[in-house]
Scaffold this active site. Structure first.
Site, PDB file in Angstrom:
ATOM      1  N   ARG A  56      -4.627  13.177  -9.464  1.00  0.00           N
ATOM      2  CA  ARG A  56      -5.575  14.109 -10.079  1.00  0.00           C
ATOM      3  C   ARG A  56      -5.434  15.523  -9.514  1.00  0.00           C
ATOM      4  O   ARG A  56      -5.716  16.499 -10.196  1.00  0.00           O
ATOM      5  CB  ARG A  56      -7.002  13.567  -9.937  1.00  0.00           C
ATOM      6  CG  ARG A  56      -7.460  13.411  -8.515  1.00  0.00           C
ATOM      7  CD  ARG A  56      -8.651  12.465  -8.375  1.00  0.00           C
ATOM      8  NE  ARG A  56      -8.272  11.059  -8.369  1.00  0.00           N
ATOM      9  CZ  ARG A  56      -9.131  10.047  -8.257  1.00  0.00           C
ATOM     10  NH1 ARG A  56     -10.435  10.294  -8.144  1.00  0.00           N
ATOM     11  NH2 ARG A  56      -8.704   8.806  -8.254  1.00  0.00           N
ATOM     12  N   LYS A  94      -0.889   4.533   2.593  1.00  0.00           N
ATOM     13  CA  LYS A  94      -1.041   3.235   1.929  1.00  0.00           C
ATOM     14  C   LYS A  94      -0.591   2.125   2.867  1.00  0.00           C
ATOM     15  O   LYS A  94       0.246   2.354   3.738  1.00  0.00           O
ATOM     16  CB  LYS A  94      -0.168   3.186   0.669  1.00  0.00           C
ATOM     17  CG  LYS A  94      -0.680   3.986  -0.506  1.00  0.00           C
ATOM     18  CD  LYS A  94       0.190   3.770  -1.723  1.00  0.00           C
ATOM     19  CE  LYS A  94      -0.303   4.567  -2.906  1.00  0.00           C
ATOM     20  NZ  LYS A  94      -1.639   4.153  -3.396  1.00  0.00           N
TER      21      LYS A  94
HETATM   22  N1  BES Z   1      -0.551   5.956  -7.709  1.00  0.00           N
HETATM   23  C1  BES Z   1      -1.780   5.447  -7.253  1.00  0.00           C
HETATM   24  C2  BES Z   1      -2.429   4.488  -8.254  1.00  0.00           C
HETATM   25  C3  BES Z   1      -1.810   3.120  -8.350  1.00  0.00           C
HETATM   26  C4  BES Z   1      -1.924   2.216  -7.323  1.00  0.00           C
HETATM   27  C5  BES Z   1      -1.179   2.750  -9.497  1.00  0.00           C
HETATM   28  C6  BES Z   1      -1.395   0.957  -7.449  1.00  0.00           C
HETATM   29  C7  BES Z   1      -0.653   1.477  -9.635  1.00  0.00           C
HETATM   30  C8  BES Z   1      -0.771   0.583  -8.605  1.00  0.00           C
HETATM   31  C9  BES Z   1      -2.754   6.586  -7.007  1.00  0.00           C
HETATM   32  O1  BES Z   1      -2.205   7.756  -6.550  1.00  0.00           O
HETATM   33  C10 BES Z   1      -3.697   6.111  -5.970  1.00  0.00           C
HETATM   34  O2  BES Z   1      -3.290   5.901  -4.881  1.00  0.00           O
HETATM   35  N2  BES Z   1      -4.963   5.955  -6.349  1.00  0.00           N
HETATM   36  C11 BES Z   1      -5.955   5.501  -5.451  1.00  0.00           C
HETATM   37  C12 BES Z   1      -7.191   6.310  -5.699  1.00  0.00           C
HETATM   38  C13 BES Z   1      -8.244   6.111  -4.674  1.00  0.00           C
HETATM   39  C14 BES Z   1      -7.809   6.660  -3.343  1.00  0.00           C
HETATM   40  C15 BES Z   1      -9.517   6.790  -5.144  1.00  0.00           C
HETATM   41  C16 BES Z   1      -6.204   4.024  -5.734  1.00  0.00           C
HETATM   42  O3  BES Z   1      -6.192   3.623  -6.908  1.00  0.00           O
HETATM   43  O4  BES Z   1      -6.380   3.273  -4.784  1.00  0.00           O
HETATM   44 MN    MN Z   2      -2.019   7.792  -4.456  1.00  0.00          MN
END
Ligand code: BES
Ligand code: MN
Ligand code: ZN
Length: 488
Positions: free
Chosen positions: A346, A272
């Site tokens: 997931r 990230k």
């Molecule tokens: N934990 C995150 C989702 C999230 C991000 C929740 C920011 C609240 C605020 C999750 O694990 C994630 O990183 N999801 C990705 C999925 C994508 C790679 C398909 C996302 O939402 O960017």
């Molecule tokens: Mn994530």
């Protein structure tokens, strides 16, 4: 904060502070009139002088001769009053006494005659809101010795009919507090092992509970490879926490709640960006929500059987971490092509959901801070509910309305499924930009074929911002849902 019910009127109350609600018509009910006597008519005087008008969320502190504080709280126009108005007014009132020596409160907001709500409902909403407003994070911060912040008890003005609602409110408040406490902890404290230990202490504290914890060795034996893949980059061992509560006959099928317990989400190899990455300590808020819901149910000893399952894992980059391009075989036997290691929620949930079905649940619900796309879709107002069932999502939404912990449904139509098809496995773990929350739900749905299942994405509702922290949502909705189930 202890929440009780009481029918002592202002004359008889020994509390340090009294919450008195007033609508913008300025008319005083019997309770407010009694308080006005204690104040030598100061309420009447102040209203006449337009010093206080009963506008929404307006407060005014007055002192009785006894030294008790009388907090006047504006509720606005009775015709426009919503549960949100009652929550906001209660929050303001608690904040008005927050940095004072006040410890005990008599809350008379439920004595008002509302257009749309009975007093039992008002009492419940106000009690939950008060407890929420009285919460302060204290674990890793030093406070000055004379900082005696904090209410210890609140007596809700409520009759016998409302008393049951107050008990439910008290249980919900305890649940919410549990969830916020876990959610707010830093990720160097709240790791998978810490969550397992919390489950152990809950199992000890409450009747009719039992605990099983699967460690990596056990999960390797069971071939939970999708979950294990996510944890591979972390020095903290992954755990699957299974906490059972038996409040009904053993033959009654359980309600099973699964909560995403990513104790920190760096994104892994698909790292990230740095900005706000600290907020990914909240990525275990699905787990925290099922912990809180479980505690509330055990507190009430509801006549249902409940199982909470928490896959607790840390998502880190490392020489041994799973990578984009990897194909893993999940516990179900279905294969998954990892295209983004940041879509890890997931990956752990699918194995937990497959495992959950071994308990033959009558209802299976997972809660997860699953997608940033959910925040885009619904903001911080509503949690997203997804299901292939007709009734279950409706029941969840309705429970949310009852306690003003709102949710909204997103579709899981088959048309979305093709976005996660791939040449190299049974599915891929990302569905692209379009409908990101829904394709995440589609992924999970592939592991929940023949079960009464719903998925709740709480990415927008579980925490607010850095200052406010974990909200404890949607514990109230979940507990209310289970209360409704218990009287079905
Ligand atoms: N934990 C995150 C989702 C999230 C991000 C929740 C920011 C609240 C605020 C999750 O694990 C994630 O990183 N999801 C990705 C999925 C994508 C790679 C398909 C996302 O939402 O960017
Ligand atoms: Mn994530
Ligand atoms: Zn995540």
């Amino acid at each position: 904060m202890k929440i009780t019910s009481s029918l002592l009127t202002p004359n008889k109350s020994k509390a340090n502070a009294l919450f008195i609600g007033v609508f913008s018509d300025g008319k005083l009910n019997t309770i407010a009139k009694e308080a006005d006597q204690l104040l030598n008519k100061q309420i009447t005087v102040r209203i006449k002088a337009k010093d206080f008008s009963g506008k929404t969320a307006e407060t005014l502190t007055l002192f009785a001769d006894s030294g008790q504080r009388i907090i006047l709280i504006g509720l606005g126009d009775n015709n426009k009053c919503t549960l949100g108005t009652i929550q906001d007014a209660t929050t303001k009132a608690v904040k008005a006494v927050a940095s004072t020596p006040v410890k005990t409160v008599s809350n008379y907001i439920p004595s008002l005659a509302f257009m749309d709500f009975d007093s039992a409902t008002v009492a419940k909403i106000s009690a939950i809101a008060a407890s929420h407003a009285a919460y302060r994070y204290e674990v890793t911060k030093n406070f000055k010795k004379d900082d005696k912040y904090g209410l210890t008890s609140m007596a809700m003005y409520a009759d016998k009919k409302a008393a049951n609602n107050i008990k439910q409110a008290a249980a919900i408040a305890t649940g919410v507090e549990t969830t916020r406490a876990l959610g707010n902890l830093p990720p160097n404290i709240c790791n998978p092992d810490y969550l397992a230990k919390q489950a152990r202490s809950i199992a000890k504290k409450y009747d009719n509970c039992s605990l099983t914890i699967l460690d990596e060795k056990k999960m390797t034996k069971l071939k939970m490879n999708s979950l294990l893949a996510v944890g591979r980059g972390s020095r903290n061992e992954s755990k699957m926490i299974v906490l059972k509560y038996t409040g009904a006959k053993k033959t009654q099928k359980p309600h099973v709640l699964v909560g995403k317990g990513i104790t920190f989400d760096t994104g892994g190899i698909s790292l990230k960006p740095g900005a706000n990455m600290d907020e990914m300590k909240y990525d275990m808020c699905g787990a925290a929500t099922v912990f809180g819901t479980f505690v509330a149910v055990a507190e009430m000893q509801l006549p249902i059987n409940l199982i909470m399952i928490v896959p607790a894992v840390e998502n880190m980059p490392d020489g041994d971490a799973y990578r984009p391009g990897d194909v893993v075989t999940s516990y179900s036997g279905k294969t998954i092509e990892v295209l983004n290691t940041d879509a890890e929620g997931r990956m752990i949930l699918c194995d937990a959901l497959t495992y959950a079905q071994e308990y033959k649940p009558q209802v299976l619900i997972d809660l997860a801070t699953l997608t940033g796309a959910c925040v885009v879709a619904l903001g911080h107002v509503a949690s997203a509910v997804m299901s292939k069932q007709e009734q279950l999502p409706q029941d969840i939404l309705n429970a949310g309305i009852q306690v003003n912990d709102k949710a909204w449904q997103l579709p899981l139509w088959d048309e979305y499924q093709k976005q996660i098809d791939t040449t190299f496995a049974d599915m891929q773990n990302v569905g692209g930009f379009a409908g990101g929350s829904i394709t995440a739900g589609c992924f999970l749905s592939r592991f929940c074929d023949d079960v009464n299942w719903a998925h709740i994405d709480i990415a927008g509702t579980a925490w607010n911002n850095k200052k406010e922290g974990a909200t404890g949502r949607p514990v109230a909705m979940m507990v209310q849902y289970l209360i409704n189930e218990s009287v079905k």
